[in-house]
Write an enzyme that holds these catalytic residues in place. Structure first.
Site, PDB file in Angstrom:
ATOM      1  NE  ARG A  43       9.061  64.118  87.100  1.00 21.88           N
ATOM      2  CZ  ARG A  43       7.973  65.471  87.741  1.00 21.88           C
ATOM      3  NH1 ARG A  43       7.380  66.202  86.996  1.00 21.88           N
ATOM      4  NH2 ARG A  43       7.434  64.818  88.988  1.00 21.88           N
ATOM      5  CE1 TYR A  97      21.290  63.348  63.817  1.00 19.72           C
ATOM      6  CE2 TYR A  97      18.063  63.762  65.292  1.00 19.72           C
ATOM      7  CZ  TYR A  97      20.048  62.907  65.212  1.00 19.72           C
ATOM      8  OH  TYR A  97      20.280  61.502  66.031  1.00 19.72           O
ATOM      9  CG  ASP A 168      19.006  71.098  65.659  1.00 23.12           C
ATOM     10  OD1 ASP A 168      20.473  71.543  66.103  1.00 23.12           O
ATOM     11  OD2 ASP A 168      19.037  69.880  65.317  1.00 23.12           O
ATOM     12  CE  LYS A 193      25.109  64.159  67.660  1.00 21.69           C
ATOM     13  NZ  LYS A 193      23.446  64.597  66.942  1.00 21.69           N
TER      14      LYS A 193
HETATM   15  C1  LIG Z   1      22.635  64.830  67.345  1.00 20.12           C
HETATM   16  C2  LIG Z   1      21.204  65.596  66.636  1.00 20.12           C
HETATM   17  C3  LIG Z   1      20.341  65.723  67.501  1.00 20.12           C
HETATM   18  C4  LIG Z   1      19.499  64.990  68.061  1.00 20.12           C
HETATM   19  O1  LIG Z   1      20.335  65.114  69.642  1.00 20.12           O
HETATM   20  P1  LIG Z   1      20.725  63.908  70.572  1.00 20.12           P
HETATM   21  O2  LIG Z   1      21.619  64.463  71.179  1.00 20.12           O
HETATM   22  O3  LIG Z   1      20.677  62.213  69.694  1.00 20.12           O
HETATM   23  O4  LIG Z   1      18.801  63.415  70.771  1.00 20.12           O
HETATM   24  C5  LIG Z   1      19.454  66.738  66.580  1.00 20.12           C
HETATM   25  N1  LIG Z   1      19.581  67.833  65.550  1.00 20.12           N
HETATM   26  C6  LIG Z   1      21.117  67.710  65.655  1.00 20.12           C
HETATM   27  C7  LIG Z   1      21.671  68.633  64.321  1.00 20.12           C
HETATM   28  C8  LIG Z   1      22.169  66.723  65.669  1.00 20.12           C
HETATM   29  O5  LIG Z   1      23.229  66.300  65.240  1.00 20.12           O
END
Ligand SMILES: *Cc1c(COP(=O)(O)O)cnc(C)c1O
Length: 376
Positions: A43, A97, A168, A193
């Site tokens: 952590r 998102y 992001d 992803k």
């Molecule tokens: C899936 C996603 C998130 C969130 O991610 P998690 O790993 O599910 O918490 C944030 N931003 C985008 C663009 C995403 O596709």
């Protein structure tokens, strides 16, 4: 080093005991502390497996330092809370998102953080700034309409006023876009992803300067969303093929977008690589490839449910970025909690379908779409 090389070579822990070529999985959550300054602890975000992956990711995004999290939302929420508190103001795109959008609307009032949602363009962002604005949170291309924002312009406006920009970069990946090089302060990813890439792990990452990473890591130690060693190892293994996968996925997506755009059962193909697409020009100045996400609408003649059932290779499933091609209707999945009126306002119609293009043979994918579109 170029990105393909960085993917394979950067950040590997050189194990002097065995001289194996891979980073070993260090299982310990307890480490001896005598005669050392920075004793590892999961952590504290400083174990050997966490640090090896962060070094690889830093090299890919051109960052000085980073923090690895147990989910994309852990990364995003921690990054925002590290730079905005009570009475501060945050500007966010209304196309962010869904989870990031909901984080603001569900919790910011409780923290005393003020916020504005704006359309996906640099002027709208600039107009929403107030003397109290501490952070701007944006993404490009957006989900599911692939809208593009001029990253350099947002970064410029923010820099002049000392506002932190948080970007992001999940959809583009560092293979197709590196926002730090365009002036952005903090890049976040859902590593669930493309970085994981095989639909089998959940993680997130923040990549930024040494100073900001220190501030975000300090907040992260309170909130605690750290990543375990086994998943670090899986992520490190996946990242070795990130460039290969994303390059193939990007090529496949362009071919599929062109096919769909030329099909009479389809309207409104949203893909930044199509010359007629609204964001194509700006995307060309800030992306090296146009990514592997696209969306489109079916003409009235084709029933969506029938189309989805006829697909034989492409699977109707949520999430994105894996090696397999997936399709979903955002109105029923990612945007299901938003009212129908609001969905219509932001352009997410019931007809809209989002495709996450995989690494399969592109002719197989196109043939699958073709038979599902033409069958009446
Ligand atoms: C899936 C996603 C998130 C969130 O991610 P998690 O790993 O599910 O918490 C944030 N931003 C985008 C663009 C995403 O596709």
């Amino acid at each position: 080093m170029k990105k393909e090389t960085i993917c394979v070579q950067s950040g590997t822990y050189h194990d002097l005991a065995t001289r194996g070529v891979n980073t070993p999985i260090f299982t310990s959550s307890s480490f001896e502390y005598l005669e050392r300054e920075d004793c590892p602890y999961p952590r504290y975000f400083n174990t050997p497996n966490q640090e090896a992956v962060v070094r690889k990711l830093c090299a890919l995004e051109g960052a000085e330092d980073g923090v690895l999290f147990s989910s994309g939302m852990a990364a995003i929420s921690t990054a925002i809370l590290a730079c905005a508190g009570a009475t501060d103001h945050v500007v966010m795109l209304d196309a962010l998102y869904g989870g990031t959008h909901a984080f603001a609307t569900d919790t910011f009032d409780r923290f005393g953080i003020r916020y504005s949602f704006v359309a996906t363009n640099a002027d709208a962002v600039a107009q929403a700034l107030t003397p109290g604005t501490k952070a701007i949170v944006i993404e490009s291309p957006t989900n599911p309409l692939l809208r593009i924002i001029d990253i350099r312009r947002v970064a410029e406006v923010a820099k002049r006023r000392g506002i932190t920009t948080i970007f992001d970069n999940t959809f583009a990946t560092p293979i197709n876009q590196t926002p730090l090089a365009l002036g952005i302060d903090v890049v976040v990813h859902s590593g669930t992803k493309y970085m994981g890439g095989h639909s089998d792990l959940c993680c997130g990452v923040v990549l930024t300067s040494k100073e900001r990473a220190g501030q975000i890591r300090a907040m992260a130690r309170h909130l605690g969303g750290s990543l375990n060693a086994t998943t670090c190892y899986l992520l490190e293994r996946s990242l070795k093929t990130l460039a290969l996968r994303v390059e193939r996925q990007t090529c496949n997506a362009l071919r599929i977008a062109e096919f769909l755009a030329g099909h009479n059962a389809v309207r409104n193909v949203n893909y930044p690589g199509l010359p007629g697409f609204i964001g194509h020009k700006i995307a060309s100045t800030q992306m090296t490839g146009f990514g592997a996400m696209l969306s489109f609408e079916l003409n009235q003649g084709v029933r969506q449910a029938d189309f989805l059932h006829r697909l034989q290779i492409i699977r109707p499933a949520v999430s994105l970025g894996g090696v397999e091609t997936l399709i979903c209707a955002p109105a029923e999945t990612s945007h299901a909690k938003i009212s129908a009126d609001e969905r219509r306002r932001i352009g997410v119609t019931d007809d809209l379908l989002r495709l996450s293009v995989g690494i399969e043979n592109v002719d197989d994918l196109i043939n699958d779409l073709k038979q599902a579109l033409n069958d009446k």
